[in-house]
Scaffold this motif. Structure first.
Motif, PDB file in Angstrom:
ATOM      1  N   GLU B  90       6.535  13.535  13.958  1.00  0.00           N
ATOM      2  CA  GLU B  90       7.724  14.276  13.510  1.00  0.00           C
ATOM      3  C   GLU B  90       8.368  15.002  14.681  1.00  0.00           C
ATOM      4  O   GLU B  90       9.574  14.935  14.885  1.00  0.00           O
ATOM      5  CB  GLU B  90       7.354  15.281  12.407  1.00  0.00           C
ATOM      6  N   VAL B 168      16.818  14.304  10.803  1.00  0.00           N
ATOM      7  CA  VAL B 168      15.819  13.271  10.524  1.00  0.00           C
ATOM      8  C   VAL B 168      14.846  13.830   9.493  1.00  0.00           C
ATOM      9  O   VAL B 168      14.430  14.981   9.598  1.00  0.00           O
ATOM     10  CB  VAL B 168      15.029  12.894  11.796  1.00  0.00           C
ATOM     11  N   SER B 169      14.537  13.026   8.503  1.00  0.00           N
ATOM     12  CA  SER B 169      13.547  13.501   7.524  1.00  0.00           C
ATOM     13  C   SER B 169      12.836  12.331   6.860  1.00  0.00           C
ATOM     14  O   SER B 169      12.990  11.193   7.300  1.00  0.00           O
ATOM     15  CB  SER B 169      14.211  14.410   6.486  1.00  0.00           C
ATOM     16  N   ASN B 170      12.099  12.609   5.800  1.00  0.00           N
ATOM     17  CA  ASN B 170      11.347  11.595   5.055  1.00  0.00           C
ATOM     18  C   ASN B 170      10.450  10.783   6.002  1.00  0.00           C
ATOM     19  O   ASN B 170      10.461   9.557   5.972  1.00  0.00           O
ATOM     20  CB  ASN B 170      12.264  10.629   4.305  1.00  0.00           C
ATOM     21  N   VAL B 171       9.749  11.481   6.867  1.00  0.00           N
ATOM     22  CA  VAL B 171       8.963  10.787   7.888  1.00  0.00           C
ATOM     23  C   VAL B 171       7.646  10.273   7.288  1.00  0.00           C
ATOM     24  O   VAL B 171       6.850  11.053   6.772  1.00  0.00           O
ATOM     25  CB  VAL B 171       8.652  11.725   9.079  1.00  0.00           C
ATOM     26  N   SER B 185      11.578   6.652   8.907  1.00  0.00           N
ATOM     27  CA  SER B 185      12.207   7.926   8.563  1.00  0.00           C
ATOM     28  C   SER B 185      13.641   7.676   8.130  1.00  0.00           C
ATOM     29  O   SER B 185      14.143   6.562   8.249  1.00  0.00           O
ATOM     30  CB  SER B 185      12.171   8.873   9.770  1.00  0.00           C
ATOM     31  N   THR B 203      18.037   4.223   7.821  1.00  0.00           N
ATOM     32  CA  THR B 203      16.593   4.272   8.043  1.00  0.00           C
ATOM     33  C   THR B 203      16.258   3.963   9.503  1.00  0.00           C
ATOM     34  O   THR B 203      16.803   3.027  10.066  1.00  0.00           O
ATOM     35  CB  THR B 203      15.902   3.211   7.153  1.00  0.00           C
TER      36      THR B 203
END
Ligand code: FES
Ligand SMILES: [Fe+2]
Lengths: 434, 239
Positions: B90, B168-171, B185, B203
């Motif tokens: 992350e 950036v997220s949903n890693v 991510s 993505t």
């Protein structure tokens, strides 16, 4: 602003800015040009199976190119004859064995003929009968194709497709002749980029040889640097570095090429980018070509000096690299560009991959080249919307071109013969010529 | 023609002249369109200042001067060496975003392994970075070209105000082996150009290899969720 007629806007060496900015002029262009001439719809290989369709716009008309059960490719108005609703809702796909309207479920055969209407009895005694053409999807007045490239004209009269293309048909010959089978096949990816400028900016720019080293210097220089670095390190740089670094060639080099300007505004930018290196891939390809056509023809096909061919007023074909850019003008300052790539049937994969690099680097939505062109055209459009000056200058080398049998050969690559020739065609069209 | 005299490429100029006269002769004899025999081969450009606008105005630039600055250590380290793998990747992704948004292009390129690739395919079903149309398909050398373009004094489309902002997220770590870590991510990028905002989302799939305490990118695959839609202007730099 008093209004000018198109013929008053075009002088041999300059053009009034309203030709690029006026809504009234744009409307007349749609009517007199785009909804009359032969417009490129797509390649036959885009619609391989019956029911395969591709939608497009001709002038203001929503159209659909579709493969029928009889294998024929047709171009129909993409609207329901009942109350006008669009029939094919996506850019491409397969509609099955018929078109069905989302509003009241009228359905149509793939050739556009009415198939069925719910509760058909309701039309008994009215003039909306099955044999009334108003009951079926309307077809483009004329459809024809050349070497697999499909065109339609919304006008029942006018020149044939081949007469319209004239010498510019070399675009399709040059592309197809480079295939050992004489045919190309579409790569099913279309990059679409919106231009915030009049379509003429793009058409002029395609054969404008003075601009590459100015506009694209940043990319040309950056690529040239890596190219040299690789050479110094003992590796042969892939050909795409060369494609990019030529953009920063000297003014003199670009001035030494020639444009050939045909009637109807079509044209060719000559020059050759060195696509025949003596590597094993090229050799293998040339062997196949020689086998297919013999040495002499092979030489003729592979040594044509073509950089771009323009089919005025909306196509730019880079036949040696199998790229085709098609404009769909949407307004005086809004132009959709569709960018296609083709494979040479029967040519080795390596040859496709080589031209793919050009497609990706120059024509993708992350292009390092057109980024700066688009910037010019947008800023150019703004400038021509201003009353700062009324005239656009096309004076470079005016009076110094060679004209023979209606064809203008520029004696300098940077001659603005290209724009002068395009506007000559434009005023003929706007004056009602076919 | 003072400018022409100044060129230090007399050989090229001579070739051009010969070709031009041969061309005129050819034009006079052959019918239109048949006259397409190869006669001028465009060669690569010479050095920076001998062509383009720089030949006319060597020191002019339409844009703010680009001074190559190294990213501060806190960013360049690119990942925290502390914490578990999830936290470390992350941190790596966040650092990457910071490098892009702060325009530390060279530092961004340095995140890639020697054989690293930045790839934005057109459709999600593409599996190879070479051999099919892509929006970006760049090895490190091509990334160097892109950086060279964007930092050049005459990168005209870089003149207007331009900036990006990444989230950036949903890693998710998809795969971990001794050699490689595959991380998926989601990103959202806002881009400002002149007075216009654009949004891009999609993505990321990073294939990372271990490099000391940190990672190097072997492949950064970017699937833009709107990749097939019409582009309003183009993407000038990596997303
Ligand atoms: S509008 Fe199409 S069926 Fe009524
Ligand atoms: Fe250009």
């Amino acid at each position: 602003m008093q209004s000018l007629s198109p013929s008053q806007m075009v002088e041999p060496d300059r053009v009034h800015r309203l030709a690029y900015t006026s809504q009234e002029i744009f409307d007349r262009e749609v009517e007199n040009i785009f909804e009359k001439i032969w417009v490129y719809c797509g390649h036959e290989s885009q619609v391989k199976k019956p029911g395969d369709y591709h939608t497009l716009q001709i002038g203001r008309q929503p159209m659909v190119m579709v493969r029928g059960k009889d294998i024929k490719v047709r171009v129909l108005y993409n609207r329901c004859p009942h109350r006008g609703v669009e029939l094919c809702g996506n850019t491409h796909g397969n509609t099955g064995s018929n078109f069905v309207c989302s509003y009241h479920a009228w359905s149509f055969h793939l050739d556009g003929k009415i198939e069925s209407i719910p509760l058909m009895k309701g039309y008994d005694g009215t003039r909306m009968t099955r044999d009334n053409p108003d009951c079926s999807m309307k077809a483009a007045a004329r459809v024809d194709s050349y070497r697999g490239f499909v065109f339609a004209s919304l006008s029942p009269t006018g020149p044939s497709l081949l007469d319209f293309l004239g010498e510019a048909k070399i675009a399709f010959d040059d592309m197809c002749d480079r295939s050992p089978e004489g045919e190309v096949e579409v790569v099913p990816t279309c990059h679409r980029v919106m231009q915030h400028s009049n379509w003429k900016f793009f058409m002029e720019n395609q054969l404008d040889s003075l601009h590459p080293s100015v506009t694209h210097q940043s990319t040309g220089v950056a690529a040239g640097r890596i190219e040299k670095q690789m050479q110094a390190g003992g590796t042969t740089p892939p050909l795409y570095y060369h494609y990019l670094s030529t953009f920063a060639s000297s003014f003199e080099q670009w001035d030494s090429v020639q444009t050939i300007n045909f009637p109807r505004g079509h044209g060719v930018l000559k020059a050759y980018m060195g696509l025949r290196p003596q590597d094993p891939d090229t050799k293998a390809y040339e062997k196949l070509m020689e086998k297919a056509y013999g040495k002499e023809k092979m030489e003729e096909y592979l040594s044509r000096s073509i950089h771009h061919v323009l089919v005025y007023p909306y196509l730019s074909v880079q036949s040696p690299l199998q790229q085709l850019r098609c404009l769909r003008p949407l307004g005086p300052n809004k132009t959709l560009s569709e960018i296609w790539h083709f494979r040479l049937k029967g040519a080795p994969e390596a040859i496709y991959r080589r031209s793919l690099w050009y497609y990706n680097l120059v024509n993708s939505p992350a292009t390092m080249i057109n980024a700066d062109d688009l910037e010019n055209w947008t800023k150019g459009q703004w400038g021509l919307e201003s009353t700062g000056s009324d005239w656009v200058s096309f004076h470079r080398d005016f009076g110094r071109d060679t004209i023979e049998n209606g064809v203008t050969y520029s004696n300098k690559g940077t001659s603005e013969a290209v724009m002068r020739s395009q506007f000559k065609a434009w005023s003929e069209y706007m004056g009602g010529a076919k | 023609m003072a400018a022409a005299k100044k060129t230090r490429n007399p050989k090229g100029a001579k070739v051009a002249k010969v070709a031009a006269s041969a061309k005129r002769k050819a034009a006079a004899k052959t019918p239109a369109g048949k006259n397409l025999k190869q006669n001028v081969v465009i060669r690569a450009g010479a050095e920076t200042r001998r062509t383009g606008a720089q030949r006319i105005a060597p020191d002019h630039s339409p844009r703010a001067k680009v001074v190559a600055v190294k990213a501060p250590r806190t960013l360049a380290a690119a990942a925290s060496t502390r914490g578990d793998l999830q936290r470390r990747v992350e941190q790596f992704l966040y650092a990457q975003s910071e490098l892009l948004d702060n325009k530390y292009w060279q530092d961004y390129i340095n995140l890639f392994a020697a054989d690293g690739v930045y790839w934005m395919p057109v459709t999600t079903d593409q599996t190879e970075w070479e051999g099919s149309p892509s929006i970006f398909a760049e090895d490190k050398l091509l990334m160097q070209v892109r950086m060279g373009r964007i930092t050049h004094p005459n990168a005209w489309s870089q003149a207007p105000m331009w900036a990006t902002n990444h989230l950036v997220s949903n890693v998710v770590i998809e795969k971990e082996t001794a050699k490689e870590i595959v991380v998926r991510s989601r990103f959202h990028m806002m881009e400002l150009r002149r007075d216009n905002l654009r949004h891009f989302g999609g993505t990321y799939r990073h294939t990372l290899v271990r490099k000391g305490d940190s990672f190097a990118i072997k492949l950064q695959r970017v699937d833009m969720f709107n990749s097939q839609a019409t582009y309003d202007y183009v993407l000038q730099i990596w997303v």
